[in-house]
Design a protein around this motif. Sequence first.
Motif, PDB file in Angstrom:
ATOM      1  N   ASP A  55       0.833  -1.166   0.061  1.00 48.94           N
ATOM      2  CA  ASP A  55      -0.073  -0.141   0.068  1.00 48.94           C
ATOM      3  C   ASP A  55       0.877   1.277   0.268  1.00 48.94           C
ATOM      4  OD1 ASP A  55      -2.105   1.562  -0.050  1.00 48.94           O
ATOM      5  OD2 ASP A  55      -2.435   1.367   2.143  1.00 48.94           O
ATOM      6  N   VAL A  56       0.534   2.461  -0.521  1.00 44.04           N
ATOM      7  CA  VAL A  56       1.367   3.551  -0.832  1.00 44.04           C
ATOM      8  C   VAL A  56       1.013   4.507   0.493  1.00 44.04           C
ATOM      9  CG1 VAL A  56       1.717   5.681  -2.317  1.00 44.04           C
ATOM     10  CG2 VAL A  56       1.048   3.443  -3.115  1.00 44.04           C
ATOM     11  N   GLU A  57      -0.348   4.593   0.880  1.00 41.29           N
ATOM     12  CA  GLU A  57      -0.497   5.651   1.858  1.00 41.29           C
ATOM     13  C   GLU A  57      -0.590   4.616   3.307  1.00 41.29           C
ATOM     14  OE1 GLU A  57      -0.201   8.572   2.481  1.00 41.29           O
ATOM     15  OE2 GLU A  57       0.517   9.094   0.484  1.00 41.29           O
ATOM     16  N   SER A  76       9.880  -8.296  -6.984  1.00 46.65           N
ATOM     17  CA  SER A  76       8.965  -7.776  -7.838  1.00 46.65           C
ATOM     18  C   SER A  76       7.971  -6.754  -6.770  1.00 46.65           C
ATOM     19  CB  SER A  76       8.084  -8.532  -8.504  1.00 46.65           C
ATOM     20  OG  SER A  76       8.839  -9.370  -9.693  1.00 46.65           O
ATOM     21  N   LEU A  77       7.781  -5.541  -7.367  1.00 44.79           N
ATOM     22  CA  LEU A  77       6.990  -4.743  -6.523  1.00 44.79           C
ATOM     23  C   LEU A  77       5.541  -4.513  -6.973  1.00 44.79           C
ATOM     24  CD1 LEU A  77       6.815  -2.976  -3.899  1.00 44.79           C
ATOM     25  CD2 LEU A  77       8.141  -1.211  -5.291  1.00 44.79           C
ATOM     26  N   ILE A  78       4.349  -4.538  -6.405  1.00 44.98           N
ATOM     27  CA  ILE A  78       3.284  -4.106  -6.949  1.00 44.98           C
ATOM     28  C   ILE A  78       2.602  -3.205  -5.855  1.00 44.98           C
ATOM     29  CG2 ILE A  78       0.892  -5.076  -7.705  1.00 44.98           C
ATOM     30  CD1 ILE A  78       2.355  -7.439  -8.360  1.00 44.98           C
ATOM     31  N   PHE A  79       2.353  -1.985  -6.378  1.00 42.84           N
ATOM     32  CA  PHE A  79       1.736  -1.082  -5.426  1.00 42.84           C
ATOM     33  C   PHE A  79       0.274  -1.409  -5.474  1.00 42.84           C
ATOM     34  CE2 PHE A  79       5.623   1.442  -6.393  1.00 42.84           C
ATOM     35  CZ  PHE A  79       5.885   1.770  -4.917  1.00 42.84           C
ATOM     36  N   VAL A  80      -0.352  -1.067  -4.113  1.00 45.39           N
ATOM     37  CA  VAL A  80      -1.864  -1.253  -4.213  1.00 45.39           C
ATOM     38  C   VAL A  80      -2.436   0.068  -3.999  1.00 45.39           C
ATOM     39  CG1 VAL A  80      -3.952  -2.394  -2.976  1.00 45.39           C
ATOM     40  CG2 VAL A  80      -1.681  -3.883  -3.640  1.00 45.39           C
ATOM     41  N   THR A  81      -3.477   0.830  -4.531  1.00 43.68           N
ATOM     42  CA  THR A  81      -3.450   2.046  -4.013  1.00 43.68           C
ATOM     43  C   THR A  81      -5.017   2.456  -4.472  1.00 43.68           C
ATOM     44  OG1 THR A  81      -3.064   4.333  -4.824  1.00 43.68           O
ATOM     45  CG2 THR A  81      -2.837   2.826  -6.623  1.00 43.68           C
ATOM     46  N   ALA A  82      -5.544   3.469  -3.861  1.00 46.29           N
ATOM     47  CA  ALA A  82      -6.848   4.040  -4.187  1.00 46.29           C
ATOM     48  C   ALA A  82      -6.925   5.485  -4.688  1.00 46.29           C
ATOM     49  CB  ALA A  82      -7.814   4.181  -2.712  1.00 46.29           C
ATOM     50  N   TYR A  83      -5.593   5.741  -5.552  1.00 46.58           N
ATOM     51  CA  TYR A  83      -5.191   7.263  -5.869  1.00 46.58           C
ATOM     52  C   TYR A  83      -6.270   7.509  -6.979  1.00 46.58           C
ATOM     53  CZ  TYR A  83      -1.310   8.352  -3.155  1.00 46.58           C
ATOM     54  OH  TYR A  83      -0.493   8.909  -2.278  1.00 46.58           O
ATOM     55  N   SER A  94       5.901   6.267 -14.431  1.00 42.55           N
ATOM     56  CA  SER A  94       7.343   5.555 -13.870  1.00 42.55           C
ATOM     57  C   SER A  94       7.454   3.782 -14.108  1.00 42.55           C
ATOM     58  CB  SER A  94       7.138   5.559 -12.343  1.00 42.55           C
ATOM     59  OG  SER A  94       6.072   5.115 -11.940  1.00 42.55           O
ATOM     60  N   ALA A  95       6.268   3.490 -15.038  1.00 41.57           N
ATOM     61  CA  ALA A  95       6.397   2.086 -15.356  1.00 41.57           C
ATOM     62  C   ALA A  95       6.462   1.053 -14.063  1.00 41.57           C
ATOM     63  CB  ALA A  95       7.568   1.878 -16.472  1.00 41.57           C
ATOM     64  N   LEU A  96       5.989   1.489 -13.141  1.00 39.77           N
ATOM     65  CA  LEU A  96       5.707   0.773 -12.074  1.00 39.77           C
ATOM     66  C   LEU A  96       4.212   0.149 -11.936  1.00 39.77           C
ATOM     67  CD1 LEU A  96       7.604   2.950  -9.615  1.00 39.77           C
ATOM     68  CD2 LEU A  96       8.168   0.813 -10.196  1.00 39.77           C
ATOM     69  N   ASP A  97       4.192  -1.449 -11.603  1.00 37.80           N
ATOM     70  CA  ASP A  97       2.949  -1.912 -11.658  1.00 37.80           C
ATOM     71  C   ASP A  97       2.088  -1.404 -10.278  1.00 37.80           C
ATOM     72  OD1 ASP A  97       3.117  -3.628 -13.736  1.00 37.80           O
ATOM     73  OD2 ASP A  97       4.333  -5.066 -12.778  1.00 37.80           O
ATOM     74  N   TYR A  98       0.754  -1.382 -10.513  1.00 41.87           N
ATOM     75  CA  TYR A  98       0.029  -1.060  -9.517  1.00 41.87           C
ATOM     76  C   TYR A  98      -1.430  -1.840  -9.528  1.00 41.87           C
ATOM     77  CZ  TYR A  98      -2.563   1.881 -12.812  1.00 41.87           C
ATOM     78  OH  TYR A  98      -3.180   1.976 -14.140  1.00 41.87           O
ATOM     79  N   LEU A  99      -2.031  -2.067  -8.550  1.00 44.62           N
ATOM     80  CA  LEU A  99      -3.291  -2.155  -8.506  1.00 44.62           C
ATOM     81  C   LEU A  99      -4.452  -1.134  -7.923  1.00 44.62           C
ATOM     82  CD1 LEU A  99      -2.704  -6.131  -7.193  1.00 44.62           C
ATOM     83  CD2 LEU A  99      -3.365  -5.468  -9.487  1.00 44.62           C
ATOM     84  N   LEU A 100      -5.442  -1.106  -8.569  1.00 42.13           N
ATOM     85  CA  LEU A 100      -6.462  -0.283  -7.972  1.00 42.13           C
ATOM     86  C   LEU A 100      -7.590  -0.565  -7.153  1.00 42.13           C
ATOM     87  CD1 LEU A 100      -7.100   2.979  -8.071  1.00 42.13           C
ATOM     88  CD2 LEU A 100      -8.326   2.355 -10.345  1.00 42.13           C
ATOM     89  N   LYS A 101      -7.507  -0.139  -6.094  1.00 40.89           N
ATOM     90  CA  LYS A 101      -8.897  -0.424  -5.280  1.00 40.89           C
ATOM     91  C   LYS A 101     -10.198  -0.084  -5.621  1.00 40.89           C
ATOM     92  CE  LYS A 101      -5.802  -0.297  -1.097  1.00 40.89           C
ATOM     93  NZ  LYS A 101      -5.698   0.239   0.265  1.00 40.89           N
TER      94      LYS A 101
END
Length: 246
Positions: A55-57, A76-83, A94-101
């Motif tokens: 999670d970011v925040e 490997s890093l996968i951010f989880v965010t509600a941004y 930034s070409a970073l992987d993320y998952l949106l809540k």
Amino acid sequence: MLKAIIIDDEPDCVQLLALQLNEHCPQVQVLAQLTSPEEGLRAIRNLEPDVVFLDVEMPRMNGFQLLEQLDDIPFSLIFVTAYNEFALRAFRFSALDYLLKPLSVSHLTEAVRKAEKRHRIDQRQLDLLRFQLKEGQYPSKIAVPFQTGVVFVELKELVYCEADSNYTKLFLSNGKNYLLSKTLREVQEVLEERNFLRVHRQYLINLDHIKMYHKGDGSYLVMTGDVSIPVAKNQKDRLVQKFGWL
């Protein structure tokens, strides 16, 4: 088998992600589910995971501060965010992987598939992302991943982008070009507010690199490097709005 750690201060999100991984990603073994960033940091050091869902925040220590405590990021890093949408563009820059809540199963399985390739994180990607989220503005570069790493392209040097099936070719003013594993539509979503314009179903151009415009039935632009780019009829009005000289 991928060894995974989940770090998120929301217990419901941690449990849901673990359940979805168990159901849809059998190649992932969740070693730890943590709601404390401090405990997450200790788990990373002790368990040596292959992938971390972060999670970011979070209170006391956000995702970036946690990563700063590590000497290296070998997983490997996968951010989880509600941004919001702006922040999502920041992740794409930034070409970073993320998952949106709330989490999407299709996005989760795709993120895990990428994690299996074990692309190493470049610190500059994190710096790029953090700059955008903190300053609320777009950077002057975009990260372009390739097989063995990441190259950082100055947007002012990017002349145009060309669709190539599910990939996009980036052409620079110095003659170099790169193949990006994104569709042109995805690239357009990132660059359309940075003085780039989709002038054809196959081309996205940097407006600063236009040298000449040829009118007529087969309208086209001459770009830096004397490359000719066709202009679709339905895109002429957008060029008029940008320049007012056609």
